[in-house]
Design an enzyme around this catalytic site. Sequence first.
Site, PDB file in Angstrom:
ATOM      1  N   ASP A 119       0.848  -1.199   0.000  1.00 42.51           N
ATOM      2  CA  ASP A 119       0.000   0.000   0.000  1.00 42.51           C
ATOM      3  C   ASP A 119       0.879   1.243   0.000  1.00 42.51           C
ATOM      4  O   ASP A 119       1.760   1.383   0.864  1.00 42.51           O
ATOM      5  CB  ASP A 119      -0.852   0.032   1.288  1.00 42.51           C
ATOM      6  CG  ASP A 119      -2.321  -0.248   1.036  1.00 42.51           C
ATOM      7  OD1 ASP A 119      -2.740  -0.298  -0.138  1.00 42.51           O
ATOM      8  OD2 ASP A 119      -3.045  -0.436   2.037  1.00 42.51           O
ATOM      9  N   GLU A 219     -14.056  -1.656  -1.719  1.00 37.46           N
ATOM     10  CA  GLU A 219     -14.242  -1.710  -0.273  1.00 37.46           C
ATOM     11  C   GLU A 219     -15.570  -1.091   0.154  1.00 37.46           C
ATOM     12  O   GLU A 219     -15.889   0.048  -0.216  1.00 37.46           O
ATOM     13  CB  GLU A 219     -13.074  -0.986   0.434  1.00 37.46           C
ATOM     14  CG  GLU A 219     -13.216  -0.967   1.949  1.00 37.46           C
ATOM     15  CD  GLU A 219     -11.933  -0.637   2.705  1.00 37.46           C
ATOM     16  OE1 GLU A 219     -10.858  -0.603   2.093  1.00 37.46           O
ATOM     17  OE2 GLU A 219     -12.039  -0.427   3.928  1.00 37.46           O
TER      18      GLU A 219
END
Length: 345
Positions: A119, A219
């Site tokens: 990330d 998400e």
Amino acid sequence: MGHWSPSSAPIRRQLTCIASQLPDARVYSGPSSPPPKRVTLRTLKAKYTKGEPLTMVTAYDYPSAVHVDEAGIDILLVGDSVAMVVHGHDTTLPITMEEMLVHCRAVCRGARRPFLVGDLPFGSYETSVRDAVISATRMLKEGGMDAVKLEGGSPARVEAARAIVETGVAVMGHVGLTPQSISALGGFRPQAQVAEEALGVLAQAQALQRAGCFALVLECVPGPIAAAITASLTIPTIGIGAGPATSGQVLVYHDLLGMMSHPHHAKVTPKFCKQYAHVGQAIQAALQAYREEVVSRTFPSNAYSPYRIPAEELDMLVDQLRGSGAQAAADAIIAAEKSMHGANL
Ligand SMILES: Nc1nc(=O)c2c([nH]1)NC[C@@H]1CN(c3ccc(C(=O)N[C@@H](CCC(=O)O)C(=O)O)cc3)CN21
Ligand SMILES: CC(C)C(=O)C(=O)O
Ligand SMILES: [Mg+2]
């Protein structure tokens, strides 16, 4: 050459030479440890094309990476969720590039098989396309990652994703709830709950695909919206809190293990997290048992007191201590020998 496939190893082997701090566990170290077959972009694409679900889990350190690898998970994400589940922050915002790189290197030493995604942390790619490219290349050069992930689908994010891909770095996108935008979103809220917003997320997903992303995280969006996005793309979607219709699923390591059962942690375990174990309870019970055994002097028993000295050496030692007036030390030896081995010196 053995069974090294030419496409899987050379890049990482070169990287390992360039950066001395890079992990070496991923380097073939001899006939005694045959190299595992690595998951590559090609492997992932083949699974997606065949309609096989892709599995992804986060990990942040060496032992968690070993476990994720052994479980046969396809993609290992060194997530910025590390800020919350490991560093104890309330959001993902505070974690830095340097901290992420430390976690990436630890993971890289433990995971030989999965495809590794790092990330990009908040602040490391939004400031300019140049910063995005620098951060992405660092993830590979200094972190040993195979790819990077960045959040958001606005035109600026899409431009950053495209520039990173053009650099030769694989990019995973991330739309829906993007936790790095918590300041603007006002909380970890489910996204795309009205038609207009859902269309917006779909458009972002398509723009990221056009920019060259190899996959997208979806998400916290309703299942039907994730289904629509998945059906509209030719790259895999990896869902988290996005229902069953995505091309794959991802969960945070600590969440799926049930490690965060302590009330202090419970606030960051979202509703969509299934707990496949209750590791937090096991840890708590073990620590309490240890404390009780130390307090009651039942630990360490003889089984855990492995270092021995021959009786005749002890005899000599006791004599010498007595001779030099160290009576208390000599008595302690005799008492310990008697209680541990029932021996009378
Ligand atoms: N441990 C952990 N697991 C995660 O899945 C995760 C993190 N941390 N940190 C980064 C992001 C943040 N995520 C989260 C965090 C909380 C909710 C959550 O509780 N959502 C509530 C709504 C809360 C609100 O309205 O403010 C929900 O009902 O789903 C969802 C996703 C997912 N990611
Ligand atoms: C939840 C996943 C997708 C993530 O971005 C993270 O763990 O940081
Ligand atoms: Mg993240």
